[in-house]
Design an enzyme around this catalytic site. Structure first.
Site: not given
Length: 679
Positions: A556, A569
């Site tokens: 990500s 996350y």
């Protein structure tokens, strides 16, 4: 009959015959019908023949798969036939007999159908018929089975001369309904489509009954002590452990996709005393050995042998197989023969475990295995009433390295970029994972769709084209056992694994003080630990195969960008990003490349966003949830929304063959987030 009625009846007959594997093998045999149509030039009647074209399958035949030829021109070719030594030239001559545009290319068997004086002709490859055709005393057995209603035709390579032979047999035997072609199959005929089909089925079923009634009970001999089949679970575990090594054996010349079969017919054959002798004799029907090669590789160890011993012996047998195949080629090759296509086996037999078959794609591998089961059935039938006696090795070579066969291979379209590659994608039941699976299949890969939601995985696998393209597995990536089971399913379905995409994930978006230890553990268990476990199992399979491989992490932008309220996350994504670097350094020696993709703002189609994270992030940024994709797009340099297929494009770019010297790379797919630029 009118043209349309004649063709419809031919297609219906073909479908019925092709639907039953007792009648003929996949893409094997051909059917024809003769009739009258209007010549668009003269307006008069013209006699035509419609016949299944080259490469078609009877069970799925369509009108486009038929070749339509003028009978007067086809039969006139007998006046210019140059003899057996030049009969390959006749295939090109068929093109001058075609009626109108379109349709399939005429096959080598066209002469058989056109020259036989019957309105309808079937040429089929039934196991029972080939068993008689491959028996040492097949001619006598044919007479005993059928009397004078079915005539023996000695082995001759398919071609114009064989068509002349069968035509002469029918003319000389007006009482006959068909013939057995030595070493090959059967041909039947009739005045109507119904009569022709009835005659074909009569030959097949009568031969089946003859073999059952006259045959001895154990044609393959007694069971060898210790060679009995392992139990179902034990068998599959052993097969999965051996599969990557077996695939390496079949892929030395070029990578292959595999198929595993542990049906009773295979296991019983391998448990019996005569299997080494019969396997060494090879297959006989041309359709069989063109798919299976002239003979299989047989592991000569009982299933109780330790796995390491079995692997070592496979390697020894493989070296011997390659030497023997090269010697076979050298014995029979002539100056004009095509180059040797490869010396690896297409069929590998493991007593007590089953059969591995290989090909350029899953369907080819599966069909090769089906053909070897046909060969086992043929051997059983022949040995039951006589001795199995396939055609001579020199004749097999003439067909395997036939100029016409080589030309057919050269006409086939080139492989797609990911052909022969087997991919496993986690989290592939929706969103980014689903898009990646779609792109990989479109580029030629076989895909294992892995997802915690088994129903979603199954739905995606079906969308991708079913079991020849994709299979579904239910897997929780936090479970070592479930990951091992997923890879076992992959290697049993396709022979191995070459490309793994770590995509499974969740996202918990909370400020630091609201993030519990449970939130942290769950986030890291799925993405950091899960990716580690999947990559470890992938490395085990890939190193055993020795074919290199690709591992891709869907990380990500958050792996390098510090966003608000996202500690669990983003930390897990940073862990994944560094796994890429660590594994690239460690696995490069095995030819395994490890790369990453850093997406951002993939809202539309995303399972994570739909699961509640979209609402949480929208609240953080103070925008309506339905506008979140637009919000992410406007903060990028390109002002473009990122979609799942854009991430899939990056995965293909990394694995599709152009970046062969790239490993340890992270590719941003974020439409341009300057703060996340890698440095």
């Amino acid at each position: 009959m009118t043209t349309n009625t004649e063709v419809a009846a031919l297609l219906a007959r073909s479908h019925r015959l092709g639907a039953d594997p007792r009648n003929t093998n996949y893409a094997g045999g051909n059917t024809s019908a003769k009739g009258t149509d209007t010549d668009p030039v003269t307006g008069g009647d013209v006699e035509l023949m419609w016949v299944k074209g080259s490469g078609g399958d009877l069970g799925t035949l369509t009108g486009a798969g038929l070749a339509a030829l003028r009978l007067d021109r086809l039969r006139a070719l007998t006046d210019v036939y140059p003899g057996v030594e030049r009969e390959d030239e006749m295939v090109a001559a068929f093109d001058y007999c075609l009626h109108g545009k379109g349709g399939a290319a005429p096959s080598i068997d066209t002469a058989m159908h056109g020259l036989v004086d019957a309105a309808h002709v079937d040429h089929l490859h039934p196991d029972s018929g080939i068993a008689l055709a491959c028996a040492a005393d097949g001619e006598q057995l044919t007479a005993q089975c059928f009397g004078d209603t079915v005539v023996w035709v000695p082995w001759r390579r398919p071609g114009f001369r064989l068509g002349l032979d069968i035509a002469a047999v029918k003319e000389a035997n007006p009482q006959a309904i068909g013939c057995v072609l030595g070493g090959h199959g059967i041909t039947a005929w009739g005045d109507t489509s119904e009569e022709c089909e009835r005659n074909s089925l009569h030959i097949i079923r009568t031969a089946e009954a003859f073999l059952a009634e006259r045959g001895r009970p154990e044609p393959f001999g007694p069971v060898i002590e210790g060679y009995e089949a392992l139990s179902g679970e034990e068998r599959r575990e052993r097969a999965a452990a051996l599969a990557p090594y077996v695939r390496a054996v079949a892929s030395q010349d070029r990578p292959q996709v595999g198929h595993f079969d542990d049906s009773d017919a295979v296991l019983d054959f391998l448990a019996r005393a005569e299997h080494p002798r019969l396997a060494a004799l090879g297959t006989s029907c041309p359709d069989h050995f063109l798919r299976t090669k002239v003979r299989p590789l047989v592991l000569d160890l009982p299933p109780s042998a330790p796995p390491a011993e079995a692997v070592a012996r496979l390697k020894e047998l493989h070296a011997a197989y390659r030497e023997e195949y090269a010697a076979y080629y050298a014995r029979h090759a002539e100056p004009g023969s095509p180059a040797m296509r490869g010396a690896d086996p297409a069929i590998v037999l493991v007593p007590g475990v089953g059969m591995f078959s290989f090909g350029k794609d899953k369907q080819t591998a599966r069909v090769a295995g089906e053909f070897y089961i046909n060969a086992i059935n043929v051997m059983r039938g022949a040995e039951a009433v006589s001795t199995y006696a396939p055609i001579e090795e020199s004749e097999k070579f003439r067909i395997e390295y036939w100029a016409l066969e080589e030309a057919k291979l050269q006409r086939m379209p080139g492989p797609k970029p990911l052909a022969t590659r087997v991919a496993l994608v986690t989290g592939a039941g929706s969103g980014i994972g689903r898009a990646i699976a779609q792109r990989l299949v479109a580029e030629g890969a076989c895909v294992v769709v892995a997802d915690l939601d088994g129903e979603n995985a199954a739905r995606v696998a079906e969308e991708l084209g079913g079991s020849d393209k994709a299979v579904a597995v239910t897997v929780d990536v936090t479970s070592e056992e479930q990951i091992a089971d997923a890879f076992q399913a992959a290697v049993l379905a396709f022979g191995g694994v070459d490309l793994v995409v770590n995509n499974a994930g969740i996202s918990i978006s909370k400020p630091l003080l609201e993030t519990s230890a449970g939130d942290w553990d769950l986030q890291h268990d799925i993405m950091a630990r899960g990716s580690f476990l999947v990559s470890r199992e992938a490395a085990r399979v890939m190193t055993a195969q020795g074919l290199g491989g690709d591992i891709v992490y869907i990380a990500s932008k958050n792996a390098v960008f510090a966003g608000p309220d996202n500690i669990a996350y983003s930390a897990a994504k940073a862990d994944q990003a560094h796994q890429v670097r660590l594994l690239a350094a460690e696995l490069g020696a095995h030819g395994i490349r490890v790369n990453g993709v850093n997406p951002d703002g993939v809202v539309r189609g995303s399972g994570i966003f739909a699961g509640g994270w979209g609402a949480e992030r929208a609240a953080v940024y103070g925008v309506p949830e339905e506008k979140l994709g637009e919000f992410y797009a406007q903060r990028t340099l390109l002002k473009r929304e990122v979609l799942p297929e854009h991430v899939a494009n990056a995965v293909f770019a990394l694995t599709g063959g152009d970046l062969t010297h790239t490993t340890g790379l992270h590719v941003p797919v974020d439409a341009g987030v300057a703060a996340a630029f890698l440095r």
